[in-house]
Design a protein around this motif. Structure first.
Motif, PDB file in Angstrom:
ATOM      1  N   GLY A 102      18.282  15.414  35.018  1.00  0.00           N
ATOM      2  CA  GLY A 102      17.585  15.964  36.182  1.00  0.00           C
ATOM      3  C   GLY A 102      18.558  16.575  37.178  1.00  0.00           C
ATOM      4  O   GLY A 102      18.327  17.669  37.713  1.00  0.00           O
ATOM      5  N   ARG A 103      19.661  15.909  37.398  1.00  0.00           N
ATOM      6  CA  ARG A 103      20.702  16.422  38.297  1.00  0.00           C
ATOM      7  C   ARG A 103      21.257  17.748  37.765  1.00  0.00           C
ATOM      8  O   ARG A 103      21.437  18.701  38.510  1.00  0.00           O
ATOM      9  N   ARG A 104      21.497  17.806  36.468  1.00  0.00           N
ATOM     10  CA  ARG A 104      22.005  19.043  35.869  1.00  0.00           C
ATOM     11  C   ARG A 104      20.979  20.168  35.979  1.00  0.00           C
ATOM     12  O   ARG A 104      21.327  21.317  36.273  1.00  0.00           O
ATOM     13  N   MET A 105      19.707  19.862  35.735  1.00  0.00           N
ATOM     14  CA  MET A 105      18.654  20.869  35.839  1.00  0.00           C
ATOM     15  C   MET A 105      18.564  21.417  37.264  1.00  0.00           C
ATOM     16  O   MET A 105      18.465  22.637  37.470  1.00  0.00           O
ATOM     17  N   ASP A 158       5.306  14.387  45.360  1.00  0.00           N
ATOM     18  CA  ASP A 158       4.219  13.512  45.796  1.00  0.00           C
ATOM     19  C   ASP A 158       4.747  12.376  46.659  1.00  0.00           C
ATOM     20  O   ASP A 158       5.817  11.829  46.373  1.00  0.00           O
ATOM     21  N   LYS A 159       4.003  12.017  47.674  1.00  0.00           N
ATOM     22  CA  LYS A 159       4.452  10.970  48.601  1.00  0.00           C
ATOM     23  C   LYS A 159       4.652   9.619  47.931  1.00  0.00           C
ATOM     24  O   LYS A 159       5.394   8.783  48.434  1.00  0.00           O
ATOM     25  N   THR A 160       4.036   9.403  46.779  1.00  0.00           N
ATOM     26  CA  THR A 160       4.174   8.115  46.100  1.00  0.00           C
ATOM     27  C   THR A 160       5.432   8.029  45.233  1.00  0.00           C
ATOM     28  O   THR A 160       5.743   6.962  44.703  1.00  0.00           O
ATOM     29  N   ARG A 161       6.155   9.113  45.075  1.00  0.00           N
ATOM     30  CA  ARG A 161       7.318   9.154  44.182  1.00  0.00           C
ATOM     31  C   ARG A 161       8.612   8.787  44.914  1.00  0.00           C
ATOM     32  O   ARG A 161       9.475   9.633  45.140  1.00  0.00           O
ATOM     33  N   ALA A 162       8.775   7.528  45.241  1.00  0.00           N
ATOM     34  CA  ALA A 162       9.953   7.076  45.998  1.00  0.00           C
ATOM     35  C   ALA A 162      11.256   7.384  45.258  1.00  0.00           C
ATOM     36  O   ALA A 162      12.245   7.799  45.879  1.00  0.00           O
ATOM     37  N   ASP A 163      11.290   7.199  43.949  1.00  0.00           N
ATOM     38  CA  ASP A 163      12.510   7.487  43.186  1.00  0.00           C
ATOM     39  C   ASP A 163      12.853   8.976  43.250  1.00  0.00           C
ATOM     40  O   ASP A 163      14.026   9.346  43.381  1.00  0.00           O
ATOM     41  N   ALA A 164      11.849   9.831  43.165  1.00  0.00           N
ATOM     42  CA  ALA A 164      12.078  11.280  43.254  1.00  0.00           C
ATOM     43  C   ALA A 164      12.588  11.658  44.638  1.00  0.00           C
ATOM     44  O   ALA A 164      13.494  12.480  44.763  1.00  0.00           O
ATOM     45  N   HIS A 165      12.033  11.036  45.673  1.00  0.00           N
ATOM     46  CA  HIS A 165      12.501  11.319  47.050  1.00  0.00           C
ATOM     47  C   HIS A 165      13.989  10.993  47.165  1.00  0.00           C
ATOM     48  O   HIS A 165      14.768  11.787  47.717  1.00  0.00           O
ATOM     49  N   PHE A 189      16.187  10.795  44.749  1.00  0.00           N
ATOM     50  CA  PHE A 189      16.904  11.733  43.888  1.00  0.00           C
ATOM     51  C   PHE A 189      17.155  13.054  44.620  1.00  0.00           C
ATOM     52  O   PHE A 189      18.283  13.553  44.663  1.00  0.00           O
ATOM     53  N   TYR A 190      16.118  13.623  45.211  1.00  0.00           N
ATOM     54  CA  TYR A 190      16.263  14.910  45.895  1.00  0.00           C
ATOM     55  C   TYR A 190      17.122  14.785  47.154  1.00  0.00           C
ATOM     56  O   TYR A 190      17.926  15.674  47.438  1.00  0.00           O
ATOM     57  N   ARG A 191      16.995  13.690  47.882  1.00  0.00           N
ATOM     58  CA  ARG A 191      17.872  13.478  49.055  1.00  0.00           C
ATOM     59  C   ARG A 191      19.334  13.406  48.622  1.00  0.00           C
ATOM     60  O   ARG A 191      20.206  13.986  49.266  1.00  0.00           O
ATOM     61  N   ASP A 192      19.592  12.713  47.513  1.00  0.00           N
ATOM     62  CA  ASP A 192      20.970  12.608  46.999  1.00  0.00           C
ATOM     63  C   ASP A 192      21.539  13.976  46.613  1.00  0.00           C
ATOM     64  O   ASP A 192      22.758  14.168  46.620  1.00  0.00           O
ATOM     65  N   LEU A 193      20.662  14.920  46.288  1.00  0.00           N
ATOM     66  CA  LEU A 193      21.095  16.279  45.943  1.00  0.00           C
ATOM     67  C   LEU A 193      21.261  17.169  47.179  1.00  0.00           C
ATOM     68  O   LEU A 193      21.642  18.333  47.047  1.00  0.00           O
TER      69      LEU A 193
END
Length: 150
Positions: free
Chosen positions: A100-103, A124-131, A133-137
């Motif tokens: 995902g990071r590479r993509m 989506d607001k329920t996707r805490a892991d995705a949030h 992930f994107y903040r880390d990017l």
């Protein structure tokens, strides 16, 4: 994940892309696992539009990730084009291994090369892991998004 190629999807990829969309806690409830006329029509529309790109992560002929990128012209930000990234999926058994990071790095580099002034996405607001992930990017939750289901 160095053996993965990111490329434009072709029609033969559609069943695997649809499976990736459904291989997700929210996708299970809103996407199908079989390609039907609606998916065929959407794929044809995406591939016919030069501003839309359905990108797949291909590992030796096996599709293990996908995302859709749309380039949006606008008058705001002094006429800057923006890149909208949606439907980012990595096959569930391969998450957390850097694909995902590479993509996302690839998508951001493409936007830079194209001269975009901004890359945006919604999650989506329920996707805490995705949030996380994107903040880390480096993405910032700067706006409140709203949708109206039709």
């Amino acid at each position: 994940m160095t053996d993965v190629t990111l490329r434009e999807a072709v029609r033969a990829d559609l069943p695997a892309v649809v499976a990736l969309l459904a291989d997700d806690m929210l996708g299970k409830a809103r996407d199908f696992t079989e390609v039907d006329e609606a998916y065929e029509r959407a794929f044809a529309d995406i591939t016919a539009d030069a501003r839309n790109h359905l990108i797949v992560a291909d590992r030796g002929g096996e599709l293990i990730g996908c995302m859709q990128i749309t380039y949006i012209p606008g008058l705001g930000r002094h006429g800057a084009e923006r890149s909208l990234i949606e439907s980012v999926r990595v096959r569930s058994d391969l998450r957390g291994q850097g694909l995902g990071r590479r993509m996302m790095a690839w998508a951001v580099a493409e936007a830079r090369q194209r001269g975009c002034g901004l890359v945006q996405l919604t999650t989506d607001k329920t996707r805490a892991d995705a949030h996380r992930f994107y903040r880390d990017l480096g993405f910032v939750a700067s706006h409140e998004g709203m949708k109206l289901a039709l």
